[in-house]
Design an enzyme around this catalytic site. Structure first.
Site, short mmCIF file in Angstrom:
data_model
loop_
_atom_site.label_atom_id
_atom_site.label_comp_id
_atom_site.label_asym_id
_atom_site.label_seq_id
_atom_site.Cartn_x
_atom_site.Cartn_y
_atom_site.Cartn_z
N TYR A 102 -2.39 -1.85 10.84
CA TYR A 102 -2.45 -2.08 10.08
C TYR A 102 -1.34 -1.91 8.29
O TYR A 102 -1.22 -2.48 7.86
CB TYR A 102 -3.65 -1.19 9.26
CG TYR A 102 -4.20 -1.48 7.55
CD1 TYR A 102 -4.36 -2.99 7.27
CD2 TYR A 102 -3.75 0.02 6.55
CE1 TYR A 102 -4.25 -2.94 5.90
CE2 TYR A 102 -3.55 -0.56 5.29
CZ TYR A 102 -3.91 -1.86 4.61
OH TYR A 102 -4.14 -1.78 3.39
N LYS A 155 2.00 -4.41 6.54
CA LYS A 155 2.02 -3.88 5.17
C LYS A 155 3.83 -4.13 5.45
O LYS A 155 5.04 -4.69 4.50
CB LYS A 155 1.50 -2.76 3.96
CG LYS A 155 0.62 -2.83 3.59
CD LYS A 155 -0.37 -4.07 3.22
CE LYS A 155 -1.58 -5.05 3.67
NZ LYS A 155 -1.99 -5.68 2.35
N SER A 211 0.60 -0.91 0.01
CA SER A 211 -0.01 -0.02 -0.19
C SER A 211 0.71 0.98 -0.10
O SER A 211 1.54 1.55 0.61
CB SER A 211 -1.31 -0.09 1.76
OG SER A 211 -1.24 1.18 1.29
C1 WQD Z 1 -10.09 9.21 1.16
C2 WQD Z 1 -10.44 10.54 0.89
C3 WQD Z 1 -11.26 11.13 3.37
C4 WQD Z 1 -14.52 8.58 3.66
C5 WQD Z 1 -7.17 4.48 3.32
C6 WQD Z 1 -5.94 3.44 3.67
C7 WQD Z 1 -4.83 2.88 3.04
C8 WQD Z 1 -6.16 2.03 2.34
C9 WQD Z 1 -7.25 2.42 1.89
C10 WQD Z 1 -6.45 -0.31 2.19
C11 WQD Z 1 -9.53 10.97 2.80
C12 WQD Z 1 -11.96 11.35 3.14
C13 WQD Z 1 -13.24 8.89 3.63
C14 WQD Z 1 -15.05 9.59 4.32
C15 WQD Z 1 -14.88 11.78 3.61
N1 WQD Z 1 -6.29 0.56 1.69
N2 WQD Z 1 -12.92 11.22 3.00
N3 WQD Z 1 -15.27 10.89 4.48
O1 WQD Z 1 -7.68 7.27 3.58
O2 WQD Z 1 -6.41 7.60 1.05
O3 WQD Z 1 -6.65 5.06 2.37
O4 WQD Z 1 -7.82 3.50 2.67
O5 WQD Z 1 -7.06 -1.11 2.48
O6 WQD Z 1 -4.68 2.46 3.65
O7 WQD Z 1 -5.66 4.57 4.24
O8 WQD Z 1 -8.81 6.23 2.11
O9 WQD Z 1 -11.40 6.14 0.56
O10 WQD Z 1 -10.49 6.85 3.86
O11 WQD Z 1 -10.17 8.53 2.36
O12 WQD Z 1 -13.85 13.27 2.98
O13 WQD Z 1 -16.64 10.05 4.60
O14 WQD Z 1 -11.48 10.75 1.18
O15 WQD Z 1 -10.83 11.72 4.23
O16 WQD Z 1 -9.31 11.91 2.69
P1 WQD Z 1 -7.89 7.01 2.25
P2 WQD Z 1 -10.63 7.39 2.56
#
Ligand code: WQD
Length: 345
Positions: A154, A158, A127
């Protein structure tokens, strides 16, 4: 030479899309999955798309004896793609030992069994979380960017697993490994027969957006608009899951054809383009014509401000590019949500 690939976690989100691409390229697939975060009906979806059903073994990679039996039952495995892992960042903070046991223990079992059974090729799901928040000089992020201390158990699993693979490769000269560092996978197969099946309230942006569009959630919360980005919301590199799946086929092809230059190769898998949360939401509304009620709320703890990939190495060396237009990707996510909720057009 056999062309059978073992896919652990092959009924999961990225796993199932990868199984489809492998089978469509003529590989035979055996899936090992304990269905802890997926569903047996995924096999029907794969069969409906490909016209063939992959072999499936319901087994936990932590169960050394039964996982080992799989290698005896399938003595001709050419390579392994290892997806099986727990992946909820928040849950890993609550239950760190579960994450270390599941994610690290599974890989250790797998590498031991590969060694014992003369299986020499592994692709590992890593990741972009290993890069944390790169400083401005390292954006977009290439594979040489410094690895940062993990922000969650998590993320730490990785990093640890990448190290375990390197150490094992050092000790085992005939082992070849490809480490794929994914950015943010989104979307679903264009057939809408497989896709993401989030458990409970989604943490990730896209499933939350599609569930809000479907009326399951009253409102999307956008976590922060005061970041140092053009519109103030966070920036990520959202990569279409089908493009991502195709990169795994390229990685396996490369290893099986003995083209890898290093015993352990690392590739960033992203589009090379960063999109903000608000850009995603507005593009989704534009391409689907469905309104997404949203409110701006405070920042989410642990979020990094902006990260996107430099995928040049994967583009050149693997001959792979994530080039599906964002509009198509967002539509695929919406079509999958409609399929799940039985919403008609
Ligand atoms: C993306 C953006 C949120 C939800 C995470 C893990 C990573 C991974 C993928 C996994 C951010 C914003 C989100 C919401 C929002 N691996 N958001 N409202 O955090 O980049 O990555 O998931 O298997 O390891 O850290 O992805 O989709 O959670 O967020 O505003 O309800 O969307 O703040 O900026 P992230 P995400």
């Amino acid at each position: 030479m056999s062309n059978r690939i073992l896919v652990t976690g092959g009924t999961g989100y990225i796993g199932s899309h990868t199984v489809v691409e492998l089978m469509q390229q003529g590989y035979d697939v055996v899936i090992a999955d304990n269905l802890s975060n997926s569903n047996i009906e995924v096999l029907d979806g794969i069969e409906a798309i490909v016209g063939r059903r992959p072999d499936f073994v319901n087994v936990d990679c932590l169960d050394y004896v039964n996982f080992g039996r799989l290698f005896t039952d399938y003595p001709n495995i050419a390579g392994v793609i290892h997806f099986a892992a727990s992946k909820a960042v928040g849950e890993s903070v609550e239950k760190p030992l579960l994450y270390y046991r599941n994610n690290v223990g599974s890989l250790v079992n797998l590498l031991e069994l590969m060694n014992k059974n003369d299986v020499h090729n592994i692709v590992f799901s890593s990741s972009c979380t290993v890069y944390g928040q790169p400083d401005a000089a390292h954006l977009p992020v290439d594979e040489a960017a410094p690895i940062q201390p993990a922000l969650s158990p998590y993320g730490n699993t990785k990093q640890i697993n990448e190290d375990i693979i390197r150490d094992e490769a050092h000790a085992t000269p005939d082992l070849h490994a490809t480490i794929l560092r994914y950015f943010n996978p989104i979307g679903a197969h264009p057939s809408a027969k497989i896709g993401e099946l989030p458990n409970g309230v989604p943490n990730n942006l896209l499933p939350f957006v599609t569930q809000t569009a479907a009326g399951l959630r009253p409102m999307l919360r956008v976590f922060g608009n005061d970041y140092n980005t053009p519109d103030g919301s966070c920036i990520r590199d959202y990569i279409y899951v089908v493009d991502l799946a195709k990169a795994h086929v390229k990685a396996i092809d490369r290893m099986l054809k003995h083209k890898a230059q290093d015993q352990v190769e690392v590739f960033n898998l992203g589009t090379g383009r960063g999109l903000s949360v608000l850009e995603i939401v507005n593009e989704f509304i534009k391409v689907t014509g469905v309104e997404i009620p949203y409110e701006i709320v405070g920042r989410r703890e642990g979020d990094i401000e902006q990260v996107w990939a430099n995928p040049a190495k994967a583009n050149q060396v693997l001959g792979w590019k994530a080039d599906t237009p964002t509009a198509d990707v967002l539509l695929s996510a919406w079509n999958w949500e409609k399929h799940l909720r039985k919403i008609d057009d």
